[in-house]
Design a protein around this motif. Structure first.
Motif, short mmCIF file in Angstrom:
data_model
loop_
_atom_site.label_atom_id
_atom_site.label_comp_id
_atom_site.label_asym_id
_atom_site.label_seq_id
_atom_site.Cartn_x
_atom_site.Cartn_y
_atom_site.Cartn_z
N ASP A 192 61.87 36.59 46.04
CA ASP A 192 60.82 36.31 47.02
C ASP A 192 59.83 35.28 46.51
N GLY A 193 60.25 34.51 45.51
CA GLY A 193 59.37 33.49 44.98
C GLY A 193 58.51 34.02 43.86
N PRO A 194 57.62 33.17 43.34
CA PRO A 194 56.77 33.56 42.20
C PRO A 194 55.78 34.66 42.57
N ALA A 195 55.48 35.50 41.62
CA ALA A 195 54.53 36.60 41.84
C ALA A 195 53.11 36.06 41.94
N PRO A 196 52.29 36.64 42.80
CA PRO A 196 50.87 36.25 42.84
C PRO A 196 50.20 36.50 41.50
N THR A 197 49.13 35.77 41.23
CA THR A 197 48.49 35.84 39.92
C THR A 197 47.16 36.60 39.92
N PHE A 198 46.71 37.10 41.07
CA PHE A 198 45.44 37.82 41.09
C PHE A 198 45.59 39.15 40.33
N ASP A 199 44.46 39.76 39.99
CA ASP A 199 44.43 41.01 39.24
C ASP A 199 44.57 42.19 40.21
N ARG A 200 45.69 42.89 40.12
CA ARG A 200 45.93 44.02 41.03
C ARG A 200 44.97 45.18 40.76
N GLY A 201 44.53 45.30 39.53
CA GLY A 201 43.52 46.30 39.23
C GLY A 201 42.20 45.99 39.90
N GLU A 202 41.85 44.73 39.95
CA GLU A 202 40.62 44.31 40.63
C GLU A 202 40.71 44.60 42.12
N LEU A 203 41.87 44.35 42.72
CA LEU A 203 42.03 44.65 44.14
C LEU A 203 41.86 46.15 44.39
N ALA A 204 42.44 46.98 43.54
CA ALA A 204 42.29 48.43 43.69
C ALA A 204 40.82 48.83 43.58
N ARG A 205 40.11 48.24 42.64
CA ARG A 205 38.69 48.56 42.45
C ARG A 205 37.88 48.19 43.69
N LEU A 206 38.13 47.00 44.23
CA LEU A 206 37.38 46.54 45.40
C LEU A 206 37.69 47.38 46.63
N VAL A 207 38.94 47.73 46.81
CA VAL A 207 39.31 48.55 47.97
C VAL A 207 38.67 49.93 47.87
N CYS A 208 38.76 50.56 46.71
CA CYS A 208 38.17 51.89 46.55
C CYS A 208 36.66 51.85 46.73
N ALA A 209 36.00 50.81 46.20
CA ALA A 209 34.55 50.68 46.36
C ALA A 209 34.19 50.47 47.82
N GLY A 210 34.98 49.65 48.52
CA GLY A 210 34.72 49.42 49.93
C GLY A 210 34.92 50.67 50.78
#
Length: 238
Positions: A192-210
């Motif tokens: 499916d092409g190259p993997a995204p480079t963002f921090d998946r832990g950061e996304l989890a933190r932001l979603v849980c905080a939101g």
């Protein structure tokens, strides 16, 4: 208009045999789900963010990855999260013959249960691709199909903050949210092409905080069902 009316008429009839898409509960719960792991370097970051936020999640794992990283699988389990099946690999099941789907699904369940030492209840087909024969194979293996009603679109190359904002704009009490702690690739039978480079832990933190800011709590499907029941809908897509 005719198609819309027909869909409204059919959905209530198919709900008892449909795929889990939401949870009905008096509790302000949002079901967090993660696909395509375990993946070293990403799963640990997600686990850390979930622990810091007091959230739990259901991890839909790929068996071949789980066998390759058993210690990481045990870490997910030991942290109190629920583990479910996403497949032996990430091959789109709707491209396979029904008999092959039945064999792969049953085999994946048995192999994952051997690794976990516990029963596996849930299955999410790769890409959410499901035909009636795919659904029948899942049920024949003794599992229920779980899909989602909110996607984080975290297979895209975007900043974690943008993905979190998009997710939180759609979420509501009872939502089942699709996220990923891994990214399927050639080792999983797909490209499916190259993997995204963002921090998946950061996304989890932001979603849980939101979620917390909105008075909601992210929980696993198992934890949500301690106070509610599944909402099922017909879900068929190639």
């Amino acid at each position: 208009m005719i198609r819309r009316l027909a869909r409204r008429a059919v959905l209530p009839l198919t709900a008892p045999i449909g795929s889990v898409r939401q949870v009905s509960s008096q509790q302000p719960h949002v079901v967090l789900t993660y696909d395509d792991g375990p993946q070293p370097g990403a799963t640990e970051r997600v686990l850390e963010s979930l622990a810091d936020s007091g959230c739990t999640a259901t991890f839909f794992v790929l068996v071949n990855r789980a066998r390759k990283h058993p210690a990481l699988l045990r870490e997910v389990q030991a942290a109190g999260h629920e583990i479910a099946l996403h497949g032996v690999d990430h091959v789109r099941l709707t491209t396979l013959a029904p008999q092959q789907v039945r064999l792969r699904t049953a085999d994946g369940k048995h192999r994952l249960e051997d690794l976990l030492g516990t029963e596996v209840h849930w299955f999410r087909p790769p890409y959410g691709a499901q035909k009636p024969s795919t659904y029948a194979a899942i049920r024949a293996a003794g599992m229920e199909s779980v899909v989602w009603d909110v996607a984080a679109f975290d297979w895209e190359e975007r900043p974690a903050a943008v993905l979190a904002e998009r997710t939180l704009a759609e979420v509501h009490s009872g939502s089942v949210v699709l996220m990923h702690d891994g990214y399927a690739g050639p080792e999983d039978g797909v490209d499916d092409g190259p993997a995204p480079t963002f921090d998946r832990g950061e996304l989890a933190r932001l979603v849980c905080a939101g979620l917390a800011e909105r008075g909601l709590t992210g929980v696993s499907l198992r934890d949500a069902l301690a106070h509610g029941k599944t909402v099922k809908r017909a879900w068929f897509r190639a």
